[in-house]
Design an enzyme around this catalytic site. Structure first.
Site, PDB file in Angstrom:
ATOM      1  N   CYS A   1      33.937  37.055  42.502  1.00  0.00           N
ATOM      2  CA  CYS A   1      32.995  37.926  43.183  1.00  0.00           C
ATOM      3  C   CYS A   1      32.507  39.006  42.253  1.00  0.00           C
ATOM      4  O   CYS A   1      31.562  38.866  41.533  1.00  0.00           O
ATOM      5  CB  CYS A   1      33.612  38.546  44.440  1.00  0.00           C
ATOM      6  SG  CYS A   1      32.517  39.708  45.290  1.00  0.00           S
ATOM      7  N   CYS A   2      33.224  40.077  42.219  1.00  0.00           N
ATOM      8  CA  CYS A   2      32.717  41.321  41.659  1.00  0.00           C
ATOM      9  C   CYS A   2      33.647  41.850  40.586  1.00  0.00           C
ATOM     10  O   CYS A   2      33.336  41.838  39.407  1.00  0.00           O
ATOM     11  CB  CYS A   2      32.575  42.341  42.779  1.00  0.00           C
ATOM     12  SG  CYS A   2      32.109  41.604  44.342  1.00  0.00           S
TER      13      CYS A   2
END
Length: 787
Positions: free
Chosen positions: A416-417
């Protein structure tokens, strides 16, 4: 045509590759260790785009622009599938235009219908776009299918429902798919599906003891086996035989794309990350270059075509989802560089090629390019990365040494991040993540002070707790109350997460992603925090200043007055930063004390995506910020609203330069937030030096300092974990952002084109601190002797 996968096929595919410990048991990690070549040179070898590449790019961009005007096409009469949806092409009239095949649907930017997460949600998305599902399909699904959403709400407790209604525990993956699982998609390239299927069958046979856990595991292995067959069928739609291993770098890229797009056809998780792919592809590329199979220009063209394919990936999303994850991110996070356990860096030519796509096919939010940073990386690569960030503001950086301390190995990647994972970790840690979004810790604290009554809707009782009745708040009393509020919050959060992930495995198991992972895995359960900086600053104000409560006739606190000064998190003041560390420790220890689904490990992230705006609109006044309040007619008044800072960012009210911010974040204990500590920073080029060369060199030095233990704060082992780096002046981009022009920036954990943000999100972005000085201390030095 399917090839019989014989020993001769493997000998041919693996010819020239070193080592044996990766041959008899699937392990891309071991293969890489035996075969990769660290690259110490610079970017001078890179090739530019071809005319064919630019033609493909134009078709993609023109098609997307067209659909943004008239509306995207949706599937309304078929449920998505890996192999039942026909092959799709960039240009159906010129299929030979493409070099790398495999798309999410049968038509460019046609959006798949994915009801298994929740039928009502999937149908609502269609309704929001003026469409409706085929009535016959609706009848079949509503009568025969139980969705994840159905299962979750059958099991949700009254405490969870109250917390969701109050927006204290909200935004969870109970109405959208969880995401955050990363398959090792290079396994398909290295081994082929036939090998992987035989390995899964052997592991299924080896489970002889029949108990609850093993029954479920046997079923899951069976589902993984079936998914691999569907991947083979998917490849066959394009005339590709992915049952065998790839023979060269073009096929390796092609096989990875088939594996990844198979996932994207059936799984619309909140993050669908790519993983540690470049280093594996580089091994194939180096072999082909040595053999003269392909030229550098051809290899760059394959990479460009692959990246263009990734940029076509798009999911149908609900409006409520877009409030949390604005800009339509898909989080195709691609990790590169890093260090090996043997002391060799892991920079390869393929890392350069992936970063080079920002120039060859243009800047874009996807894929989410992520450099695993260490001061020992070659200076030429660090400088190239910083020069690309200076130009594009679309790369994020993660600190290898910080993550390694908590068991993230040499083939770790980012999901994701900012969340590290180690998919093939042989010690059974960090293999995947059970995603949990985040909860509003500030709101929980404010609600606790009011005796469990919501901080905005004063008549709504969320949980039972004695209120704090003091007019002037006492720090010890508030902390005792906050501790009890955190008990309620973490108990409720864990219950929700255990239910969500049990039901996801039951009704929408991600078999195709799990098929590219080891069979026996252990997950991180990712818990998050929103409102962190304001929570810390509020506690600091209570401890070091004088905070008076303003109450109505019933004793309900509706606002606060602060007299005196107090330190804020982000100012490199230990008084505030120690409170920040304490809040993290309390939160993590309470979560870790619970029994988690499938014996998952509790991890915590300081990450908000764009949900900091949504959470701000659901929170009342605190001692350090203005929130929302109710009008007499019961509507929410946002006229004085001050937005939360994103992720682990300090408040915009914190004094000091960029280096003070970095120091405060570096003090946070990664063991208490080992799902990621996200810092999004905007720094003016003028703050970095007079010339571009000086600015780039200073960026290298600053990141070396932030990610090297003790370099920013002498005599300590403190170091950072993540930086979203934007090099820009607000005055240069403000008007463009507000007019809705294309401006690519990094926000909390991902990259976004600001034209897709809401007006409120644009406002919040432009209100962030754009550092025009590195430090408010003229004598500022980094302890570079520690680097």
């Amino acid at each position: 045509m399917k090839t019989e996968v014989t020993e001769n096929i493997f000998e041919q595919a693996w010819d020239g590759f070193k080592g044996t410990n990766w041959r008899d048991k699937a392990s891309v990690t071991r293969f890489v260790q035996e075969n990769y070549k660290p690259y110490d040179g610079d970017e001078s070898f890179l090739a530019g785009p071809t005319e064919r590449t630019l033609k493909v790019k134009k078709i993609i961009e023109d098609t997307k622009n067209h659909y943004e005007e008239v509306g995207f096409p949706f599937d309304t009469d078929r449920v998505t599938s890996i192999d039942k949806i026909p092959a799709g092409y960039i240009d159906a009239n010129d299929k030979e235009l493409e070099l790398i095949y495999g798309m999410q649907n049968s038509e460019l930017f046609r959006l798949n219908f994915m009801p298994r997460g929740g039928l009502r949600v999937a149908e609502k998305i269609l309704t929001e776009h003026g469409l409706s599902v085929d009535p016959g399909l609706h009848d079949v699904l509503s009568q025969t299918m139980t969705s994840v959403n159905d299962g979750i709400f059958r099991a949700y407790t009254s405490a969870i429902r109250k917390a969701r209604h109050a927006h204290t525990v909200t935004g969870l993956p109970d109405a959208y798919s969880r995401g955050r699982i990363i398959g090792v998609y290079a396994r398909l390239a290295l081994y082929g599906a036939d090998y992987l299927m035989k390995e899964k069958a052997k592991e299924w046979d080896a489970i002889t003891e029949i108990n609850d856990d093993n029954i479920r595991l046997k079923e899951e292995i069976n589902m993984q086996y079936q998914a691999l067959q569907e991947v083979v069928n998917f490849g066959a739609l394009y005339g590709l035989d992915v049952s065998r291993p790839a023979m060269n770098v073009k096929e390796a890229i092609q096989w990875v794309n088939i594996a990844y797009m198979a996932v994207c056809r059936v799984i619309n998780g909140a993050a669908t990350s790519l993983g540690r792919v470049p280093i594996v592809l580089d091994i194939f590329a180096e072999r082909d270059l040595a053999r003269g199979t392909f030229t550098e220009q051809e290899i760059q063209e394959f990479v460009d075509d692959f990246i263009l394919k990734l940029r076509t990936m798009k999911f149908a999303r609900a409006a409520a989802y877009d409030e949390l994850y604005s800009g339509d991110p898909t989080f195709i996070t691609t990790s590169m560089a890093g260090m090996g356990n043997d002391g060799r860096h892991r920079v390869t030519k393929m890392d350069y090629r992936f970063l080079n796509t920002l120039d060859t096919i243009g800047n874009a939010p996807e894929p989410n390019l992520t450099v695993l940073w260490d001061s020992k990386l070659p200076y030429s690569f660090k400088r190239y990365s910083m020069s690309m960030s200076h130009k594009h503001s679309s790369i994020q950086y993660e600190g290898v040494e910080t993550m390694a301390k908590d068991g993230y190995g040499e083939m770790s990647c980012i999901s994701c991040c900012v969340s590290p994972l180690d998919p093939e970790n042989e010690e059974g840690r960090h293999n995947l993540q059970y995603f949990g979004a985040r909860v509003n810790v500030l709101k929980a604290m404010l609600t606790g002070l009011n005796g469990g009554y919501d901080d905005v809707h004063k008549d709504y009782k969320v949980f039972d707790i004695e209120p704090v009745r003091d007019e002037i708040l006492d720090y010890d009393t508030v902390m005792e109350n906050f501790d009890k509020s955190l008990n309620w919050l973490t108990d409720t959060y864990v219950d929700a997460m255990n239910i969500i992930h049990y039901m996801t495995d039951k009704y929408n198991y991600e078999a195709v992603q799990m098929a590219f992972l080891p069979t026996k895995v252990r997950a991180n359960m990712g818990f998050g925090i929103c409102g962190f900086a304001n929570t810390v600053d509020s506690l600091s104000a209570i401890k070091y200043a004088k905070v008076k409560t303003l109450r109505d006739e019933n004793g309900y606190i509706y606002d606060y007055e602060v007299e005196g000064d107090f330190p804020r998190y982000g100012e490199d003041d230990d008084r505030a930063d120690d409170i920040a560390k304490l809040v993290m420790k309390m939160y993590h220890e309470k979560l870790a004390s619970h029994k988690l689904y499938k014996n998952a490990e509790a991890t915590v992230s300081l990450l908000t995506i764009t949900s900091n705006v949504a959470y701000s609109k659901q929170t009342g006044n605190s001692p350090v910020h203005k929130g929302v309040f109710l009008n007499e007619d019961g509507t929410v008044n946002k006229s004085k609203l001050e937005f939360f800072s994103p992720g682990a960012n300090p408040s915009n009210k914190a004094k000091g330069g960029w280096l003070q911010n970095l120091r405060s974040l570096a003090k946070l204990e990664f063991k208490d937030a080992n799902d990621g500590i996200s810092l999004t920073t905007q720094v003016s080029p003028r703050a970095l030096g007079k010339t571009r060369d000086e600015q780039v060199d200073n960026l290298v030095q600053i990141l070396d300092g932030y990610f090297t233990p003790g370099a920013l704060i002498n005599g300590t082992e403190f170091a950072g974990q993540h930086v979203n780096l934007n090099v820009m002046d607000l005055k240069d981009v403000y008007d463009k952002i507000m007019r809705g022009e294309d401006v690519i920036v990094r926000i909390s954990g991902y990259c976004v084109n600001t034209k897709y943000l809401t007006p409120e999100q644009k406002q919040e972005l432009t209100e962030r601190v754009f550092h025009e000085v590195l430090s408010n201390d003229d004598e500022e030095v980094m302890h570079t002797s520690n680097i």
